[in-house]
Write a protein that holds these residues in place. Structure first.
Motif, PDB file in Angstrom:
ATOM      1  N   ALA A 162       0.827  -1.209   0.000  1.00 34.42           N
ATOM      2  CA  ALA A 162       0.000   0.000   0.000  1.00 34.42           C
ATOM      3  C   ALA A 162       0.862   1.259   0.000  1.00 34.42           C
ATOM      4  O   ALA A 162       0.548   2.246  -0.691  1.00 34.42           O
ATOM      5  CB  ALA A 162      -0.926   0.002   1.216  1.00 34.42           C
ATOM      6  N   VAL A 163       1.947   1.242   0.763  1.00 31.01           N
ATOM      7  CA  VAL A 163       2.856   2.397   0.800  1.00 31.01           C
ATOM      8  C   VAL A 163       3.371   2.695  -0.603  1.00 31.01           C
ATOM      9  O   VAL A 163       3.373   3.850  -1.055  1.00 31.01           O
ATOM     10  CB  VAL A 163       4.044   2.139   1.760  1.00 31.01           C
ATOM     11  CG1 VAL A 163       5.016   3.318   1.715  1.00 31.01           C
ATOM     12  CG2 VAL A 163       3.556   1.905   3.178  1.00 31.01           C
ATOM     13  N   ARG A 190      -5.549  -2.324   4.281  1.00 31.26           N
ATOM     14  CA  ARG A 190      -6.671  -1.559   4.852  1.00 31.26           C
ATOM     15  C   ARG A 190      -6.230  -0.758   6.075  1.00 31.26           C
ATOM     16  O   ARG A 190      -6.705   0.369   6.294  1.00 31.26           O
ATOM     17  CB  ARG A 190      -7.813  -2.495   5.222  1.00 31.26           C
ATOM     18  CG  ARG A 190      -9.079  -1.758   5.665  1.00 31.26           C
ATOM     19  CD  ARG A 190     -10.254  -2.695   5.700  1.00 31.26           C
ATOM     20  NE  ARG A 190     -11.485  -1.993   6.038  1.00 31.26           N
ATOM     21  CZ  ARG A 190     -11.969  -1.868   7.264  1.00 31.26           C
ATOM     22  NH1 ARG A 190     -11.306  -2.386   8.295  1.00 31.26           N
ATOM     23  NH2 ARG A 190     -13.104  -1.246   7.482  1.00 31.26           N
ATOM     24  N   SER A 191      -5.314  -1.307   6.866  1.00 29.80           N
ATOM     25  CA  SER A 191      -4.827  -0.576   8.032  1.00 29.80           C
ATOM     26  C   SER A 191      -4.035   0.653   7.614  1.00 29.80           C
ATOM     27  O   SER A 191      -4.018   1.661   8.328  1.00 29.80           O
ATOM     28  CB  SER A 191      -3.959  -1.490   8.904  1.00 29.80           C
ATOM     29  OG  SER A 191      -4.722  -2.544   9.446  1.00 29.80           O
ATOM     30  N   TYR A 192      -3.398   0.580   6.459  1.00 29.03           N
ATOM     31  CA  TYR A 192      -2.612   1.723   5.989  1.00 29.03           C
ATOM     32  C   TYR A 192      -3.507   2.799   5.379  1.00 29.03           C
ATOM     33  O   TYR A 192      -3.395   3.976   5.723  1.00 29.03           O
ATOM     34  CB  TYR A 192      -1.573   1.262   4.967  1.00 29.03           C
ATOM     35  CG  TYR A 192      -0.715   2.403   4.458  1.00 29.03           C
ATOM     36  CD1 TYR A 192       0.348   2.892   5.217  1.00 29.03           C
ATOM     37  CD2 TYR A 192      -0.995   3.025   3.243  1.00 29.03           C
ATOM     38  CE1 TYR A 192       1.123   3.961   4.778  1.00 29.03           C
ATOM     39  CE2 TYR A 192      -0.226   4.089   2.785  1.00 29.03           C
ATOM     40  CZ  TYR A 192       0.828   4.556   3.560  1.00 29.03           C
ATOM     41  OH  TYR A 192       1.585   5.623   3.122  1.00 29.03           O
ATOM     42  N   PHE A 193      -4.409   2.415   4.494  1.00 24.86           N
ATOM     43  CA  PHE A 193      -5.259   3.401   3.817  1.00 24.86           C
ATOM     44  C   PHE A 193      -6.491   3.795   4.630  1.00 24.86           C
ATOM     45  O   PHE A 193      -7.084   4.850   4.378  1.00 24.86           O
ATOM     46  CB  PHE A 193      -5.712   2.873   2.449  1.00 24.86           C
ATOM     47  CG  PHE A 193      -4.652   2.933   1.393  1.00 24.86           C
ATOM     48  CD1 PHE A 193      -3.955   4.104   1.141  1.00 24.86           C
ATOM     49  CD2 PHE A 193      -4.358   1.815   0.636  1.00 24.86           C
ATOM     50  CE1 PHE A 193      -2.984   4.158   0.145  1.00 24.86           C
ATOM     51  CE2 PHE A 193      -3.386   1.863  -0.358  1.00 24.86           C
ATOM     52  CZ  PHE A 193      -2.691   3.033  -0.599  1.00 24.86           C
ATOM     53  N   ASP A 196      -9.810   5.954   3.436  1.00 28.84           N
ATOM     54  CA  ASP A 196      -9.515   6.914   2.366  1.00 28.84           C
ATOM     55  C   ASP A 196      -9.865   6.390   0.975  1.00 28.84           C
ATOM     56  O   ASP A 196      -9.814   7.136  -0.005  1.00 28.84           O
ATOM     57  CB  ASP A 196      -8.034   7.305   2.389  1.00 28.84           C
ATOM     58  CG  ASP A 196      -7.685   8.153   3.610  1.00 28.84           C
ATOM     59  OD1 ASP A 196      -8.623   8.655   4.259  1.00 28.84           O
ATOM     60  OD2 ASP A 196      -6.483   8.305   3.905  1.00 28.84           O
ATOM     61  N   CYS A 197     -10.184   5.097   0.863  1.00 26.76           N
ATOM     62  CA  CYS A 197     -10.567   4.552  -0.436  1.00 26.76           C
ATOM     63  C   CYS A 197     -11.576   3.427  -0.234  1.00 26.76           C
ATOM     64  O   CYS A 197     -11.797   2.962   0.886  1.00 26.76           O
ATOM     65  CB  CYS A 197      -9.340   4.047  -1.203  1.00 26.76           C
ATOM     66  SG  CYS A 197      -8.512   2.645  -0.433  1.00 26.76           S
ATOM     67  N   ALA A 198     -12.179   3.003  -1.341  1.00 29.20           N
ATOM     68  CA  ALA A 198     -13.099   1.867  -1.304  1.00 29.20           C
ATOM     69  C   ALA A 198     -12.314   0.583  -1.552  1.00 29.20           C
ATOM     70  O   ALA A 198     -11.244   0.608  -2.161  1.00 29.20           O
ATOM     71  CB  ALA A 198     -14.185   2.039  -2.360  1.00 29.20           C
ATOM     72  N   TYR A 199     -12.866  -0.540  -1.072  1.00 31.76           N
ATOM     73  CA  TYR A 199     -12.176  -1.823  -1.200  1.00 31.76           C
ATOM     74  C   TYR A 199     -13.116  -2.878  -1.776  1.00 31.76           C
ATOM     75  O   TYR A 199     -14.325  -2.853  -1.534  1.00 31.76           O
ATOM     76  CB  TYR A 199     -11.691  -2.339   0.159  1.00 31.76           C
ATOM     77  CG  TYR A 199     -10.769  -1.416   0.901  1.00 31.76           C
ATOM     78  CD1 TYR A 199      -9.378  -1.518   0.748  1.00 31.76           C
ATOM     79  CD2 TYR A 199     -11.272  -0.441   1.773  1.00 31.76           C
ATOM     80  CE1 TYR A 199      -8.526  -0.673   1.447  1.00 31.76           C
ATOM     81  CE2 TYR A 199     -10.426   0.402   2.475  1.00 31.76           C
ATOM     82  CZ  TYR A 199      -9.050   0.284   2.305  1.00 31.76           C
ATOM     83  OH  TYR A 199      -8.218   1.132   3.002  1.00 31.76           O
ATOM     84  N   VAL A 248     -15.238  -4.754   8.199  1.00 28.79           N
ATOM     85  CA  VAL A 248     -15.448  -4.710   6.745  1.00 28.79           C
ATOM     86  C   VAL A 248     -16.903  -5.042   6.436  1.00 28.79           C
ATOM     87  O   VAL A 248     -17.494  -5.937   7.053  1.00 28.79           O
ATOM     88  CB  VAL A 248     -14.511  -5.722   6.034  1.00 28.79           C
ATOM     89  CG1 VAL A 248     -14.968  -5.996   4.608  1.00 28.79           C
ATOM     90  CG2 VAL A 248     -13.079  -5.211   6.048  1.00 28.79           C
ATOM     91  N   SER A 249     -17.491  -4.332   5.491  1.00 27.34           N
ATOM     92  CA  SER A 249     -18.866  -4.644   5.092  1.00 27.34           C
ATOM     93  C   SER A 249     -18.880  -5.931   4.265  1.00 27.34           C
ATOM     94  O   SER A 249     -18.083  -6.077   3.330  1.00 27.34           O
ATOM     95  CB  SER A 249     -19.448  -3.507   4.250  1.00 27.34           C
ATOM     96  OG  SER A 249     -20.678  -3.900   3.665  1.00 27.34           O
ATOM     97  N   PRO A 250     -19.784  -6.859   4.604  1.00 24.94           N
ATOM     98  CA  PRO A 250     -19.881  -8.089   3.810  1.00 24.94           C
ATOM     99  C   PRO A 250     -20.123  -7.811   2.329  1.00 24.94           C
ATOM    100  O   PRO A 250     -19.753  -8.631   1.478  1.00 24.94           O
ATOM    101  CB  PRO A 250     -21.070  -8.820   4.446  1.00 24.94           C
ATOM    102  CG  PRO A 250     -21.094  -8.322   5.862  1.00 24.94           C
ATOM    103  CD  PRO A 250     -20.682  -6.882   5.765  1.00 24.94           C
TER     104      PRO A 250
END
Length: 410
Positions: A162-163, A190-193, A196-199, A248-250
């Motif tokens: 992610a970095v 996910r812990s990094y971003f 700030d974004c969708a997954y 996290v959303s299912p």
């Protein structure tokens, strides 16, 4: 906590530059045009060991060296190769436990990456036996066990993906699509971003460990699993990784049939010249599931690995064709009389190509069974072909999607 994690992941990434360069983030014109989005591929298949796994191994090992000089892991794939590479880099001893059934190609690559720094022990027909042996060895020898995913230092190391994405893109992407196995890469990213974004988290249909954990509120065992997507086929997501993914959303977790993933492996190889393992192809194949949500967005698909044994290529092509409806297998009940086979062949269309034909004449019977495989150029050809066969009075059984039977005859 997030800010501290980001700082630690950024530091870990900087330390990695002493060992290997950042993997490239490349815009893909084919996919961008197809989905009307700005689509980039994070090419972890181009790391020194052709997967992201060396990142977590590096970060976990650097934190205990020089106090610890003996490392152990249990793996039949990418994790073993990442650990072997880092043992050689740090000049420490590694003992890598692998199942006896591990393909020779993976054993040889692990030994190649580790050289004289590693020892490979083949133990057990199944991974649980291998893992038990590795843990017993650790306790006995006072070694450091390197988990493939369920370790905070490993999660922090995998976050370097992610970095690099942020550094190479110059900003946070709108949407990230990534594979999920034990959860190390997903938890780190996910812990990094953060938010700030969708997954979109992608699992193989035969090993939906994240979806099951979200449904139960805790990691659960989803055995038996389908091991075809070996880089992401994990029966139980890690406790530490799930702690970072529990909210996290299912709806953001999807699963893909193993045969469907094969379509992307074939296309990326034939059209783009990119070699991907099944887990590495999942994020790209998932684009079709989120096509509407990503229109006009900047999207990063993490191609997590390219350790693909080309001996598997015929199977991958076979699976892709079957999923696309371009190949079918059926057992035909053929009358034992002269001309019966010609009558059947007359019912095939101009694009229907026989790729498998096995027939044994039964002298004391009026009918014989024929295993037939047929490949065509459009899925709509099959209903027309079967209609002609029905009209001719032939009896048959379509076994294309009968997984149990297919293991023996296909």
């Amino acid at each position: 906590m997030t800010e501290n994690f980001q700082a630690m992941a950024t530091l870990a990434t900087a330390r990695m530059r002493q060992v290997f360069p950042a993997t490239p983030l490349l815009r893909n014109e084919l996919l961008s045009e197809r989905f009307g989005a700005d689509i980039w591929l994070k090419r972890e298949d181009l790391s020194p060991v052709r997967s992201y796994k060396l990142r977590g191994a590096f970060n976990a090992m650097r934190k205990v060296i020089p106090d610890q000089q003996l490392f152990v892991c249990a793996s039949a794939g990418n994790h073993a190769q990442g650990v072997a590479f880092m043992c050689r880099h740090f000049n420490v001893h590694g003992v890598i436990f692998m199942p006896v059934t591990t393909p020779e190609q993976k054993i040889l690559k692990t030994r190649m990456f580790g050289g004289s720094a590693v020892e490979v022990k083949l133990v057990g027909d199944y991974f649980d036996k291998t893992l038990t042996a590795a843990q017993e060895f650790c306790a006995r020898e006072g070694a450091h066990f390197l988990s493939p995913f369920d370790d905070e230092d490993v999660i922090e190391g995998q976050a370097s993906v992610a970095v690099e994405i942020e550094q190479e893109l110059g900003r946070v992407p709108d949407h990230i699509i990534l594979p999920v196995g034990g959860g190390g890469l997903s938890a780190g990213t996910r812990s990094y971003f953060g938010t700030d974004c969708a997954y979109t988290f992608v699992e193989p249909s035969g090993a939906k460990s994240l979806a099951a954990a979200l449904a139960e509120g805790k990691p659960v065992d989803v055995s038996p699993i389908n091991s075809f997507v070996d880089g992401a086929a994990v029966a139980r997501i890690g406790a530490r990784t799930f702690a970072r993914l529990a909210d996290v959303s299912p709806e953001d977790v999807i699963d893909l049939p193993e045969d469907r993933i094969c379509q992307t492996i074939i296309e990326m190889l034939n059209v783009e010249g990119i070699v991907l393992e099944p887990a590495g192809a999942m994020a790209i194949e998932a684009l079709g599931d989120v096509a509407e949500a990503i229109k006009g967005k900047t999207v990063v698909c993490i191609a997590s690995g390219g350790n693909f044994d080309f001996e598997r290529l015929p199977e991958v092509k076979e699976r892709a064709q079957r999923y696309a409806g371009l190949k079918k297998y059926f057992i035909l009940r053929l009358p034992q009389r002269p001309g019966a086979l010609r009558d059947f062949l007359d019912r095939l269309g101009p694009a229907d190509n026989i790729t498998r034909f096995e027939y044994m004449k039964k002298s004391a019977r009026n009918f014989g069974s024929v295993l037939i495989g047929i490949e065509t150029d459009a899925p709509e050809n099959f209903p027309a072909m079967f209609r002609r066969i029905d009209e001719a009075g032939f009896t048959y059984t379509d076994i294309t999607n009968d997984e149990t039977l297919a293991q023996f005859v296909i």
